[in-house]
Motif scaffolding. Structure first.
Motif: not given
Length: 330
Positions: A234-245
């Motif tokens: 979940a933490a990794q998914g959140k980190e990736l999603a935060a860098r959408k660009g």
């Protein structure tokens, strides 16, 4: 000095242009089309330099007055058209092409006008250019550089020689990066693959500290896949999603890791890995995952990409993707 020998890929286009110079059958207008960074301006500059070179060969000599002026950006008979707004307007064409085209070259055989991002010409600008293309002076040459040939009026396309630029080969791009930037093979290969055949983009990747940072972040994530639970995913998914660009590039880097897993499992060698510096970890993971597991991970990634285009919740979808990948390890 600029030389056609420096061009990466698209040798047939280079041969065509050099043949036109050699046989003195240069067209009054060309359209170089292809993705950004593929080498259109790179070739256009060398073509212009060779045409104006005082030695009259198919390569710029590098030492005559014209070649030195080209290198310094001050060749009076070679102009790069600029735009005053987000589009190339009719006034830009009239003032920078049509009017000066009527004045004979200052000291060279040709008067050359290079219009980069020519697809940004609006319809009025294209119609203004069309008048020049219909009755060009003997010494006039126009080079249109564009990433989208479909943006031009049919009447423009009918009056230019169209030269579509194709992606450069991986090996040629790798050799170029290693030669020009003195980088190790594995880093050059990674940049070449991510660039998709664009030498300019590959060079940008090669010099990008941001890309190297994302590579390290993705490697940490992929190496952690066999371990960790839902909270970590979940933490990794959140980190990736935060860098959408940057997500598309991150996913490309992940896909290359899966490719290495499959390659190592099939061959047991680090010779063709995209991440040879991670060969030990790839070997460990290859022992813990089956061929079916790797294919499942690739399929899960393809499914995620389809969901992503449907604008689903990005963070949740990434958590599901990483969780399912983790399940593939024994």
């Amino acid at each position: 000095m600029w030389s056609f020998r420096e061009v990466v890929g698209n040798r047939k286009i280079v041969e065509h242009l050099q043949g036109a110079i050699r046989h003195r059958k240069v067209s009054h207008a060309y359209l170089f089309s292809g993705p950004d960074g593929i080498g259109k301006r790179f070739v256009a500059e060398r073509f212009a330099a060779a045409l104006e070179c005082e030695q009259g060969g198919i390569e710029p000599c590098g030492s005559c007055r014209s070649c030195l002026q080209m290198l310094s950006g001050n060749q009076p008979d070679v102009s790069f058209v600029t735009r005053s707004k987000s589009v190339v307007g009719v006034d830009d064409i009239r003032e920078q092409v049509s009017a000066p085209m009527g004045i004979k070259p200052y000291a060279s055989p040709y008067k050359i006008f290079i219009i980069d991002e020519a697809e940004k010409m609006n319809e009025q600008a294209q119609n203004a250019l069309l008048k020049t293309l219909e009755e060009p002076p003997e010494y006039g040459i126009i080079l249109l550089l564009s990433n989208n040939a479909e943006r031009f009026l049919p009447t423009i396309l009918s009056r230019v020689v169209q030269l579509p630029f194709l992606p450069a080969g991986e090996e040629e791009t790798v050799a170029f990066l290693m030669r020009e930037y003195q980088m190790p093979d594995y880093r050059a290969r990674l940049s070449a693959v991510l660039a998709g055949g664009s030498p300019g983009q590959a060079a940008a990747f090669a010099n990008s500290e941001e890309l190297q940072g994302r590579r390290e972040a993705v490697l940490r994530l992929m190496k952690s896949l066999p371990e960790g639970g839902p909270q970590k995913r979940a933490a990794q998914g959140k980190e990736l999603a935060a860098r959408k660009g940057e997500l598309s590039r991150d996913l490309d880097l992940m896909l290359l890791w899966l490719r290495d897993l499959l390659m190592y499992k099939a061959e047991g060698s680090r010779c063709r890995l995209m991440y040879p510096d991670e060969a030990e970890e790839i070997a460990r993971q290859a022992e813990r995952v089956t061929y079916e597991g790797i294919h499942r991970m690739q399929d899960e990634l393809a499914a995620f990409q389809a969901k992503r285009e449907a604008n689903v919740n990005l963070e949740t979808s990434l958590w599901i993707l990483l969780s399912r990948w983790s399940e593939c390890f024994q």
